[in-house]
Design a protein around this motif. Structure first.
Motif, PDB file in Angstrom:
ATOM      1  N   ILE A   2       0.868  -1.178   0.000  1.00 31.81           N
ATOM      2  CA  ILE A   2       0.000   0.000   0.000  1.00 31.81           C
ATOM      3  C   ILE A   2       0.913   1.239   0.000  1.00 31.81           C
ATOM      4  CG2 ILE A   2      -1.800   1.265   1.255  1.00 31.81           C
ATOM      5  CD1 ILE A   2      -2.823  -1.457   0.436  1.00 31.81           C
ATOM      6  N   CYS A   3       0.624   2.168  -0.880  1.00 31.40           N
ATOM      7  CA  CYS A   3       1.421   3.384  -0.959  1.00 31.40           C
ATOM      8  C   CYS A   3       1.316   4.155   0.359  1.00 31.40           C
ATOM      9  CB  CYS A   3       0.924   4.243  -2.121  1.00 31.40           C
ATOM     10  SG  CYS A   3       1.672   5.864  -2.183  1.00 31.40           S
ATOM     11  N   VAL A   4       2.479   4.545   0.929  1.00 30.23           N
ATOM     12  CA  VAL A   4       2.457   5.234   2.225  1.00 30.23           C
ATOM     13  C   VAL A   4       1.854   6.632   2.116  1.00 30.23           C
ATOM     14  CG1 VAL A   4       4.359   3.994   3.320  1.00 30.23           C
ATOM     15  CG2 VAL A   4       4.860   6.013   1.938  1.00 30.23           C
ATOM     16  N   LYS A   5       1.806   7.144   0.904  1.00 26.17           N
ATOM     17  CA  LYS A   5       1.328   8.514   0.751  1.00 26.17           C
ATOM     18  C   LYS A   5      -0.171   8.583   0.442  1.00 26.17           C
ATOM     19  CE  LYS A   5       3.693  12.619  -0.801  1.00 26.17           C
ATOM     20  NZ  LYS A   5       4.434  13.213  -1.930  1.00 26.17           N
ATOM     21  N   CYS A   6      -0.605   7.845  -0.596  1.00 23.93           N
ATOM     22  CA  CYS A   6      -2.004   7.974  -1.021  1.00 23.93           C
ATOM     23  C   CYS A   6      -2.860   6.789  -0.591  1.00 23.93           C
ATOM     24  CB  CYS A   6      -2.091   8.171  -2.528  1.00 23.93           C
ATOM     25  SG  CYS A   6      -1.588   6.722  -3.472  1.00 23.93           S
ATOM     26  N   LYS A   7      -2.229   5.778   0.047  1.00 23.16           N
ATOM     27  CA  LYS A   7      -2.943   4.606   0.571  1.00 23.16           C
ATOM     28  C   LYS A   7      -3.605   3.748  -0.513  1.00 23.16           C
ATOM     29  CE  LYS A   7      -1.900   6.191   4.626  1.00 23.16           C
ATOM     30  NZ  LYS A   7      -0.642   5.715   5.169  1.00 23.16           N
ATOM     31  N   LYS A   9       6.106   3.581  -2.153  1.00 25.67           N
ATOM     32  CA  LYS A   9       5.191   4.559  -2.745  1.00 25.67           C
ATOM     33  C   LYS A   9       4.809   4.116  -4.150  1.00 25.67           C
ATOM     34  CE  LYS A   9       7.181   8.589  -0.458  1.00 25.67           C
ATOM     35  NZ  LYS A   9       8.657   8.475  -0.461  1.00 25.67           N
ATOM     36  N   CYS A  10       3.611   4.535  -4.590  1.00 24.66           N
ATOM     37  CA  CYS A  10       3.193   4.225  -5.945  1.00 24.66           C
ATOM     38  C   CYS A  10       3.912   5.164  -6.924  1.00 24.66           C
ATOM     39  CB  CYS A  10       1.680   4.345  -6.079  1.00 24.66           C
ATOM     40  SG  CYS A  10       1.075   6.034  -6.029  1.00 24.66           S
ATOM     41  N   VAL A  11       3.725   4.922  -8.217  1.00 27.13           N
ATOM     42  CA  VAL A  11       4.428   5.715  -9.229  1.00 27.13           C
ATOM     43  C   VAL A  11       4.094   7.211  -9.078  1.00 27.13           C
ATOM     44  CG1 VAL A  11       4.811   6.026 -11.710  1.00 27.13           C
ATOM     45  CG2 VAL A  11       4.309   3.773 -10.818  1.00 27.13           C
ATOM     46  N   ASN A  12       2.829   7.508  -8.823  1.00 25.08           N
ATOM     47  CA  ASN A  12       2.406   8.906  -8.739  1.00 25.08           C
ATOM     48  C   ASN A  12       3.028   9.641  -7.559  1.00 25.08           C
ATOM     49  OD1 ASN A  12       0.754   8.638 -10.975  1.00 25.08           O
ATOM     50  ND2 ASN A  12      -0.985   7.939  -9.736  1.00 25.08           N
ATOM     51  N   CYS A  13       3.240   8.936  -6.457  1.00 25.59           N
ATOM     52  CA  CYS A  13       3.737   9.595  -5.246  1.00 25.59           C
ATOM     53  C   CYS A  13       5.257   9.546  -5.136  1.00 25.59           C
ATOM     54  CB  CYS A  13       3.117   8.954  -4.013  1.00 25.59           C
ATOM     55  SG  CYS A  13       1.329   9.048  -4.011  1.00 25.59           S
ATOM     56  N   ALA A  14       5.899   8.674  -5.907  1.00 26.56           N
ATOM     57  CA  ALA A  14       7.352   8.510  -5.763  1.00 26.56           C
ATOM     58  C   ALA A  14       8.103   9.768  -6.207  1.00 26.56           C
ATOM     59  CB  ALA A  14       7.837   7.313  -6.566  1.00 26.56           C
TER      60      ALA A  14
HETATM   61 ZN   LIG Z   1       0.633   6.862  -3.923  1.00 23.64          ZN
END
Ligand SMILES: [Zn+2]
Length: 108
Positions: A82-87, A103-108
């Protein structure tokens, strides 16, 4: 979606082994350059340049290793993947490509 933890764990272990090897190689390259090494001024400059490149890579490799160790210890956590930023859940493809990222691609 159920993550394939066995493959992820294998991937993380593989990445850890690779990163440890990188660290070993880089540590060889960051050893002090001895002045009595008669390599001439230009090649000495080269050696110093290469050394600072190797030092930066070594820092990155050590950082990656600690993230990989962290990922390995969390693989059974309910929030693994699970992305730590956007969950949002991180796609398996990305986990396999960059198992040290939380993190996912968008949040990295
Ligand atoms: Zn994310």
């Amino acid at each position: 979606m159920e993550l394939d933890k066995k493959s992820i764990e294998a991937k993380i272990k593989e990445e850890i082994a690779k990163t440890l090897k990188d660290i070993q190689n880089l540590e060889e390259q960051v050893k002090p350059i001895s002045p009595e090494n008669a390599i001439g001024r230009i090649s000495r400059m080269d050696a110093i340049n290469n050394k600072s490149v190797a030092e930066a890579s070594l820092r990155q490799a050590k950082d990656k290793l600690s993230k990989l160790e962290n990922a390995r210890s969390k693989i059974d956590d309910p929030d693994f993947g699970i992305c730590v930023k956007c969950k949002q859940s991180i796609p398996l493809g990305r986990i396999m490509l960059m198992p040290h990222s939380n993190k996912c691609v968008n949040c990295a």
